[in-house]
Write an enzyme that holds these catalytic residues in place. Structure first.
Site, PDB file in Angstrom:
ATOM      1  CG  PHE A 113      -2.405   1.026   1.511  1.00  0.00           C
ATOM      2  CD1 PHE A 113      -2.868   0.601   0.481  1.00  0.00           C
ATOM      3  CD2 PHE A 113      -1.859   1.788   1.637  1.00  0.00           C
ATOM      4  CE1 PHE A 113      -4.605   1.304   0.754  1.00  0.00           C
ATOM      5  CE2 PHE A 113      -3.465   2.987   2.187  1.00  0.00           C
ATOM      6  CZ  PHE A 113      -4.220   3.354   1.039  1.00  0.00           C
ATOM      7  CG  ASP A 184       0.085  -3.235   6.510  1.00  0.00           C
ATOM      8  OD1 ASP A 184      -0.918  -3.255   7.468  1.00  0.00           O
ATOM      9  OD2 ASP A 184       0.789  -1.993   6.354  1.00  0.00           O
ATOM     10  CE1 TYR A 209      -8.970   1.913   7.613  1.00  0.00           C
ATOM     11  CE2 TYR A 209      -8.481   3.123   8.974  1.00  0.00           C
ATOM     12  CZ  TYR A 209      -8.183   2.672   7.718  1.00  0.00           C
ATOM     13  OH  TYR A 209      -6.835   3.312   7.026  1.00  0.00           O
ATOM     14  CE  LYS A 210      -7.744  -1.016   4.969  1.00  0.00           C
ATOM     15  NZ  LYS A 210      -6.613  -0.827   5.121  1.00  0.00           N
ATOM     16  NE  ARG A 356      -9.902  -3.038  -3.269  1.00  0.00           N
ATOM     17  CZ  ARG A 356     -10.048  -2.028  -1.899  1.00  0.00           C
ATOM     18  NH1 ARG A 356      -8.183  -2.406  -1.593  1.00  0.00           N
ATOM     19  NH2 ARG A 356     -10.133  -1.141  -1.535  1.00  0.00           N
TER      20      ARG A 356
HETATM   21  C1  LIG Z   1      -5.555   0.863   4.961  1.00  0.00           C
HETATM   22  C2  LIG Z   1      -4.067   0.921   4.803  1.00  0.00           C
HETATM   23  C3  LIG Z   1      -3.168   1.761   5.532  1.00  0.00           C
HETATM   24  C4  LIG Z   1      -4.142   2.681   5.640  1.00  0.00           C
HETATM   25  O1  LIG Z   1      -3.352   3.399   6.673  1.00  0.00           O
HETATM   26  P1  LIG Z   1      -3.834   4.682   7.757  1.00  0.00           P
HETATM   27  O2  LIG Z   1      -3.263   5.779   8.556  1.00  0.00           O
HETATM   28  O3  LIG Z   1      -5.070   4.307   8.759  1.00  0.00           O
HETATM   29  O4  LIG Z   1      -4.511   5.748   6.858  1.00  0.00           O
HETATM   30  C5  LIG Z   1      -2.206   1.536   5.711  1.00  0.00           C
HETATM   31  N1  LIG Z   1      -1.809   0.289   5.109  1.00  0.00           N
HETATM   32  C6  LIG Z   1      -2.134  -0.793   3.817  1.00  0.00           C
HETATM   33  C7  LIG Z   1      -1.902  -1.526   3.769  1.00  0.00           C
HETATM   34  C8  LIG Z   1      -3.613  -0.273   4.318  1.00  0.00           C
HETATM   35  O5  LIG Z   1      -4.401  -1.494   3.615  1.00  0.00           O
END
Ligand SMILES: *Cc1c(COP(=O)(O)O)cnc(C)c1O
Length: 397
Positions: A113, A184, A209-210, A356
């Site tokens: 990400f 992660d 939050y996912k 998705r």
């Molecule tokens: C959703 C997601 C994030 C989001 O980071 P925030 O700081 O909470 O906005 C970061 N890394 C990955 C791999 C994600 O899927």
């Protein structure tokens, strides 16, 4: 154990909506509004500052960390809640680098990400000293791990394709090469069975939050392997991570526990929402969840393959190397997704052409999957996406 899924009755999902975006923002568990209202009125409202002691707001990040630990195969007192995931990535990465001061390479992959890679870039910018972020193809990670690598930093499940790394194998290879492993779990926690303890990785971070349904902006979690706790140097040395925050000592002295990874004052209402939301996992067997997720994803892939041949599967065909989401590529993917959303089938879009769909067995069943494909087929067959209103670009896709 009997089948406990789905448990739709625990969620407040609008009538008629098929929600296939729980991989991006989980829906509202019904227990949350009353609990948050209570925290606001009875705790903040009536207790005011006393709430930190009376309602144990101070202990909440570690307490909720233990709830998350159970879902990711981590032992008690190895997980704490706080801050955004971007910040937790920075913190874990900085701590990991300090464990290998003689090495300069952070290894990641181009399926990660973007914020994870940005945080690494920013950290390197801050510390300088010849550090390098080496980004390879996901398939090449295992071969790219060598003795120059200080930290291997990967997201287990790719946010676009759902491709899933082999946590055990990669961690083992990292350790053979003397590197520190940081996972992660943003798209893994609550989606696939995890055994962090068995993986032996040093650090893990993830999102709440996912798949964990903590609500928009719910704080992230961070895991530190228990044997390292006393030596980990938290880069963001905030007062809440101090051994004795209310001694107000001039110098930083980290807490002996996982609480050293806390930074500042926790968002009590948001953590309370998360704490209540996590109750939906009571009695859920993660292997059962995984089996249900695979059944839903497989059904979706075969239905779309048969009924919407213009779409190309952009996720691994083999469910064992796929997380809990499925992506299809289509030239007009953005417009098709807007047309789906307009008809109460909610997925999302990732540039340049990926539609998705997340499969969350807590509240999605086979009938939902088939009904979603009915709508998708109708949109593709009838070119219902070919409408100016579906080409309007939104800030969040
Ligand atoms: C959703 C997601 C994030 C989001 O980071 P925030 O700081 O909470 O906005 C970061 N890394 C990955 C791999 C994600 O899927």
């Amino acid at each position: 154990m009997g089948v406990t899924l789905p448990r739709k009755e625990l969620f407040d999902i609008p009538e008629g909506m098929i929600y296939l975006d729980g991989n991006s923002l989980g829906p509202l568990p019904k227990v949350v509004p009353a609990r948050v209202a209570e925290v606001i009125s009875a705790e903040w409202g009536q207790q005011l500052i006393k709430g930190w002691n009376v309602s144990q707001w101070m202990q909440q990040p570690a307490r909720v960390g233990n709830q998350v630990a159970k879902l990711i195969g981590a032992p008690d007192d190895s997980v704490v809640i706080g801050d955004t995931l971007s910040i937790k990535v920075f913190q874990a990465l900085a701590a990991a680098l300090k464990m290998r001061p003689e090495r300069k390479v952070i290894l990641s992959d181009n399926g990660n990400f973007p914020t994870d890679l940005y945080m690494a870039e920013g950290l390197i910018d801050t510390i300088g000293k010849d550090y390098e972020l080496r980004v390879v193809d996901p398939e090449s990670v295992i071969d790219a791990i060598d003795e120059s690598v200080a930290v291997v930093m990967l997201t287990q499940v790719d946010y676009r394709s759902g491709r899933m790394h082999d946590m055990q194998q990669i961690t083992q290879k990292a350790h053979q090469a003397g590197a520190v492993m940081l996972w992660d779990l943003a798209h893994s926690a609550g989606a696939v069975p995890l055994d962090l303890q068995a993986s032996n990785c040093e650090f893990a971070v993830g999102c709440t939050y996912k798949y964990l349904n903590g609500g928009p902006g719910a704080p992230a979690f961070i895991y530190v392997r228990p044997d390292l706790m006393a030596d980990v140097k938290p880069a963001l040395a905030g007062w809440m991570g101090h051994d004795s925050p209310f001694a107000f000592e001039q110098n930083y002295r980290p807490a002996a526990s996982i609480e050293r990874m806390r930074v500042g004052t926790p968002p009590v209402m948001q953590v309370s929402a998360l704490e209540a939301a996590l109750s939906v996992w009571e009695g859920v067997d993660m292997q059962e969840l995984r089996a249900a997720s695979i059944a839903l994803s497989e059904r979706f892939i075969s239905e779309v393959g048969a009924r919407c041949p213009a779409l190309t599967l952009a996720s691994p065909r083999d469910p064992t190397v796929r997380g809990s989401q499925v992506s299809f590529a289509y030239e007009h993917g953005y417009a098709v997704m807007q047309a789906l959303i307009d008809r109460q089938v909610i997925g999302d879009f990732r540039a340049p052409n990926l539609m998705r769909f997340g499969f969350t067995p807590l509240y999605i069943d086979v009938a939902d999957v088939v009904a979603a494909v009915d709508v998708l087929e109708e949109i593709i067959e009838g070119r219902l996406w070919d409408d100016a209103k579906y080409r309007v670009a939104h800030a969040v896709t």
